[in-house]
Design an enzyme around this catalytic site. Structure first.
Site, PDB file in Angstrom:
ATOM      1  N   ALA A  15      -6.179  -9.650  -1.361  1.00  0.00           N
ATOM      2  CA  ALA A  15      -7.588  -9.582  -1.754  1.00  0.00           C
ATOM      3  C   ALA A  15      -8.224 -10.958  -1.866  1.00  0.00           C
ATOM      4  O   ALA A  15      -9.328 -11.187  -1.359  1.00  0.00           O
ATOM      5  CB  ALA A  15      -7.713  -8.822  -3.082  1.00  0.00           C
ATOM      6  N   ARG A  26     -19.090 -16.302   6.226  1.00  0.00           N
ATOM      7  CA  ARG A  26     -20.524 -16.018   6.067  1.00  0.00           C
ATOM      8  C   ARG A  26     -21.283 -17.273   5.642  1.00  0.00           C
ATOM      9  O   ARG A  26     -22.418 -17.483   6.062  1.00  0.00           O
ATOM     10  CB  ARG A  26     -20.732 -14.902   5.039  1.00  0.00           C
ATOM     11  CG  ARG A  26     -20.302 -13.530   5.515  1.00  0.00           C
ATOM     12  CD  ARG A  26     -20.843 -12.416   4.619  1.00  0.00           C
ATOM     13  NE  ARG A  26     -20.274 -12.485   3.288  1.00  0.00           N
ATOM     14  CZ  ARG A  26     -19.139 -11.875   2.933  1.00  0.00           C
ATOM     15  NH1 ARG A  26     -18.455 -11.174   3.832  1.00  0.00           N
ATOM     16  NH2 ARG A  26     -18.684 -11.967   1.699  1.00  0.00           N
ATOM     17  N   SER A  43      -5.413  -7.281   3.658  1.00  0.00           N
ATOM     18  CA  SER A  43      -6.360  -6.496   2.844  1.00  0.00           C
ATOM     19  C   SER A  43      -5.796  -5.147   2.399  1.00  0.00           C
ATOM     20  O   SER A  43      -6.446  -4.111   2.522  1.00  0.00           O
ATOM     21  CB  SER A  43      -7.677  -6.284   3.610  1.00  0.00           C
ATOM     22  OG  SER A  43      -8.303  -7.502   3.871  1.00  0.00           O
ATOM     23  N   CYS A  47      -3.569  -0.853  -5.220  1.00  0.00           N
ATOM     24  CA  CYS A  47      -3.797   0.050  -6.353  1.00  0.00           C
ATOM     25  C   CYS A  47      -3.748   1.519  -5.936  1.00  0.00           C
ATOM     26  O   CYS A  47      -3.553   2.401  -6.778  1.00  0.00           O
ATOM     27  CB  CYS A  47      -5.152  -0.250  -7.002  1.00  0.00           C
ATOM     28  SG  CYS A  47      -5.241  -1.892  -7.756  1.00  0.00           S
ATOM     29  N   VAL A  84       4.950 -18.874   5.329  1.00  0.00           N
ATOM     30  CA  VAL A  84       4.917 -20.309   5.043  1.00  0.00           C
ATOM     31  C   VAL A  84       6.008 -20.595   4.019  1.00  0.00           C
ATOM     32  O   VAL A  84       6.053 -19.976   2.955  1.00  0.00           O
ATOM     33  CB  VAL A  84       3.537 -20.726   4.501  1.00  0.00           C
ATOM     34  CG1 VAL A  84       3.563 -22.163   3.993  1.00  0.00           C
ATOM     35  CG2 VAL A  84       2.472 -20.560   5.583  1.00  0.00           C
ATOM     36  N   ASP A 282      -3.510 -13.013  -7.967  1.00  0.00           N
ATOM     37  CA  ASP A 282      -2.243 -12.768  -8.660  1.00  0.00           C
ATOM     38  C   ASP A 282      -1.308 -13.970  -8.650  1.00  0.00           C
ATOM     39  O   ASP A 282      -0.311 -13.979  -9.374  1.00  0.00           O
ATOM     40  CB  ASP A 282      -1.530 -11.572  -8.030  1.00  0.00           C
ATOM     41  CG  ASP A 282      -2.294 -10.271  -8.225  1.00  0.00           C
ATOM     42  OD1 ASP A 282      -3.364 -10.294  -8.854  1.00  0.00           O
ATOM     43  OD2 ASP A 282      -1.812  -9.228  -7.737  1.00  0.00           O
ATOM     44  N   ALA A 300      -7.186  -6.640  -9.603  1.00  0.00           N
ATOM     45  CA  ALA A 300      -7.953  -6.723  -8.361  1.00  0.00           C
ATOM     46  C   ALA A 300      -9.364  -7.235  -8.593  1.00  0.00           C
ATOM     47  O   ALA A 300      -9.931  -7.948  -7.755  1.00  0.00           O
ATOM     48  CB  ALA A 300      -7.997  -5.352  -7.686  1.00  0.00           C
ATOM     49  N   LYS A 360     -13.146   9.916 -33.452  1.00  0.00           N
ATOM     50  CA  LYS A 360     -12.838  11.065 -32.611  1.00  0.00           C
ATOM     51  C   LYS A 360     -14.096  11.920 -32.523  1.00  0.00           C
ATOM     52  O   LYS A 360     -14.701  12.263 -33.537  1.00  0.00           O
ATOM     53  CB  LYS A 360     -11.699  11.899 -33.185  1.00  0.00           C
ATOM     54  CG  LYS A 360     -11.394  13.147 -32.351  1.00  0.00           C
ATOM     55  CD  LYS A 360     -10.328  14.018 -33.016  1.00  0.00           C
ATOM     56  CE  LYS A 360     -10.079  15.286 -32.205  1.00  0.00           C
ATOM     57  NZ  LYS A 360      -9.092  16.183 -32.833  1.00  0.00           N
ATOM     58  N   TYR A 426     -28.483  11.097 -21.559  1.00  0.00           N
ATOM     59  CA  TYR A 426     -28.077  12.361 -22.172  1.00  0.00           C
ATOM     60  C   TYR A 426     -28.457  13.514 -21.266  1.00  0.00           C
ATOM     61  O   TYR A 426     -29.576  13.586 -20.734  1.00  0.00           O
ATOM     62  CB  TYR A 426     -28.740  12.578 -23.540  1.00  0.00           C
ATOM     63  CG  TYR A 426     -28.676  14.041 -23.950  1.00  0.00           C
ATOM     64  CD1 TYR A 426     -27.463  14.615 -24.321  1.00  0.00           C
ATOM     65  CD2 TYR A 426     -29.811  14.850 -23.893  1.00  0.00           C
ATOM     66  CE1 TYR A 426     -27.379  15.957 -24.637  1.00  0.00           C
ATOM     67  CE2 TYR A 426     -29.742  16.197 -24.206  1.00  0.00           C
ATOM     68  CZ  TYR A 426     -28.519  16.749 -24.579  1.00  0.00           C
ATOM     69  OH  TYR A 426     -28.439  18.079 -24.876  1.00  0.00           O
TER      70      TYR A 426
END
Length: 446
Positions: A15, A26, A43, A47, A84, A282, A300, A360, A426
C-alpha cells in the site's frame, strides 16, 4: 513543482510503496519511478484475506487493488519477483540478484512479516500464516480438506479473531489460544475483551486465555499442540496469528535509525535519518496524534496516508503526517467491535486524570425489526474535558458511530452543553431520537 532528471526507487509494492508511486507520478508525469517488488503482484488488499479463505468471494485477484500493467501504463517501472537484499546509502545503490541500481530518492516500503514463534514443530505441514496472497490461496485450499476438522489459532488479535470466525464458518472446530489474560488487550479495555470472549464462546469457539503453546506436535504434519502445563490438545492444523514485525532485517547494522522492534524511524514528513531516504507503512514508525509519541501502528489507513505525504515531499510539495489515533474495527460473527484513541490504561499511563462512562443502550427503535444491544465507553480528560478515547460493540450496522467519536477526538473539542446536543441523524431503522452518544455525553457533562 516539476521534477527534472530525478529517479525514485521504491522497495516494496504494498500500500505505501504503490501509493507513493501513483501520487508521485501524478505530481510529475515525467518523474522516473522504479519499484522493486518481491512478489509477482502489487497492491494486495491483505485485510481481505480472511474473507477470501471463508469463501465470501472466489477470485483471489479481487484482492489486487491495481495490476502491474495498470501502473506500467502510467509510466511506472515495476520489477516483480525481485528481492532487494542490500542498500548502500552512501553511494545510493540498491542490490538485487547480481545487479545494482542507483537512486536520487529512495522509499523503503517493505511492509511487515508475520511473527513466527520459535516453537518445536512450527515447520510441520498444516502450519499456516495469513499475510500474502499465496498464504490465502494455500490456506483456503487446505481448509477444503474434510480431514482437517480441528484447528488451533494462536493469537487473539484482529487476525486471530477473524480467522476464528472464518474457520468456524468452514465447519472447523476452533481452539483460540492467547498468552495474555484477555482478548486483544492492546486494542480493547477489559469490558470489551470480555464482550468478545462471550461472543466467541456463544459461537462455539474454544477460548484458551493465559495459555502458552509450547510445541506443535506431529511427525510429518500437525497432530496436536502442547501447552505450558504439558497438556495436549489434538488438532489437524495451526494458524499463527501472533502479530507482525517490520520487514527490515536487511537494514540492521546500517546507519538507518531503527526502533527497538526494527521499525524504521521517520519524522512527520516520512524522512528517515538519512537524506533522500523515506519510509512508511508497516515497515516504519508513526506518531500518536493525541500524545505525540512514536508508535508502531501497522494499519492500512496509516500506510495510505503516509504514502501521500512522502510523494508530496519528494515532489517538493511540503506535507506532514500529523499522526493517528489507531481507529480500528473488527467483525466477530454477527457483532462488531470498534475502538479509537486511547484506552483507559493507556490514558492513565500517559498521566491523564480521566473520567469514563460505559453505557448500554439500543441501536435503533424497538418497533422496527433488528433492534440490538449497543455498548459504548468514552474516556475523557478531566482537565481539558476533551475525549481521549472510545470503544464500542454491537451490531455491525451500528459501528459507524465510532467515526463520530474519532472526529470529536481529532478536533479536540471539549465536552460541554453544546456538544451534548450534537445533531445526529435519526430515523427508526437507524437510531433512536436520543442516541447512545447523547446519553454518554450527558453523563460526562454532569
Amino acid at each position: 513543482m516539476r521534477i527534472f532528471n530525478v529517479k525514485t526507487i521504491i522497495v516494496g509494492g504494498s500500500a505505501t510503496g504503490m501509493g507513493v508511486a501513483a501520487r508521485l507520478k501524478r505530481n510529475d508525469p515525467n518523474a522516473t519511478i522504479v519499484v522493486y517488488q518481491e512478489k509477482s503482484y502489487v497492491s494486495l488488499g491483505a485485510c481481505g484475506l480472511p474473507y477470501f479463505v471463508a469463501g465470501n468471494f472466489s477470485d483471489p485477484n479481487n484482492l489486487i487493488a491495481r495490476s502491474i500493467t495498470a501502473f506500467e501504463e502510467n509510466g511506472i517501472i515495476i520489477v516483480p519477483n525481485t528481492q532487494v537484499f542490500k542498500i548502500d546509502f552512501e553511494n545510493k545503490l540498491v542490490y538485487f540478484d547480481n545487479k545494482t541500481d542507483s537512486y536520487d530518492n529512495l522509499v523503503i516500503a517493505t511492509g511487515a512479516t508475520p511473527y513466527i514463534p520459535p516453537l518445536v514443530g512450527v515447520e510441520l505441514k498444516n502450519v499456516y500464516t495469513l499475510t500474502t496472497l499465496e498464504d490465502g490461496i494455500e490456506l483456503k485450499k487446505a481448509m477444503q480438506n474434510p480431514n482437517i476438522k480441528n484447528v488451533a489459532v494462536i493469537g487473539a488479535g484482529f487476525i486471530g479473531l477473524e480467522m476464528s470466525e472464518t474457520l468456524s464458518e468452514l465447519n472447523k472446530n476452533v481452539h483460540l489460544f492467547e498468552l495474555e489474560e484477555r482478548i486483544s488487550p492492546n486494542a480493547f479495555d477489559p469490558e470489551f475483551s470480555q464482550f468478545i470472549k462471550e461472543n466467541l464462546e456463544k459461537n462455539k469457539i474454544n477460548v484458551h486465555l493465559s495459555t502458552k503453546v509450547t510445541e506443535i506436535k506431529g511427525t510429518d504434519q500437525v497432530q496436536a499442540v502442547v501447552l505450558a502445563d504439558n497438556s495436549l490438545i489434538e488438532v489437524d492444523a495451526v494458524v499463527l496469528a501472533l502479530g507482525f514485525r517490520p520487514n527490515t532485517e536487511i537494514l540492521r547494522n546500517t546507519k538507518l535509525a531503527l526502533a527497538e522492534n526494527g521499525a524504521i524511524i521517520i519524522d512527520e514528513t516520512g524522512h528517515t535519518n538519512i537524506d533522500h531516504v523515506y519510509s512508511g507503512g508497516d515497515a516504519a514508525t508513526s506518531s500518536n496524534y493525541i500524545t505525540g509519541e512514536l508508535i508502531y501502528s501497522p494499519l492500512a489507513t496509516v500506510a495510505s496516508k503516509i504514502a501521500r505525504v512522502i510523494a508530496d515531499n519528494i515532489a517538493n510539495k511540503p506535507a506532514k503526517f500529523v499522526g493517528s489515533i489507531r481507529s480500528a474495527v473488527v467483525r466477530v460473527f454477527d457483532l462488531g467491535y470498534a475502538r479509537t484513541g486511547l484506552g483507559e490504561f493507556e490514558a492513565k499511563k500517559q498521566g491523564y486524570q480521566i473520567r469514563t462512562v460505559l453505557i448500554k443502550d439500543k441501536d435503533q427503535t424497538n418497533y422496527v425489526n433488528g433492534q440490538t444491544d449497543l455498548y459504548l465507553k468514552i474516556i475523557m480528560d478531566i482537565k481539558s474535558r476533551q475525549i481521549l478515547g472510545a470503544q464500542m460493540s454491537g451490531a455491525v450496522k451500528a459501528m459507524q458511530r465510532i467515526n463520530t467519536l474519532a472526529a470529536l477526538i481529532w478536533s479536540k473539542v471539549p465536552v460541554d452543553e453544546a456538544l451534548e446536543q450534537i445533531d445526529l441523524i435519526y430515523a427508526p431503522p437507524f437510531a433512536r431520537t436520543t442516541d447512545i452518544l447523547h446519553i454518554a455525553l450527558a453523563k460526562l457533562n454532569k
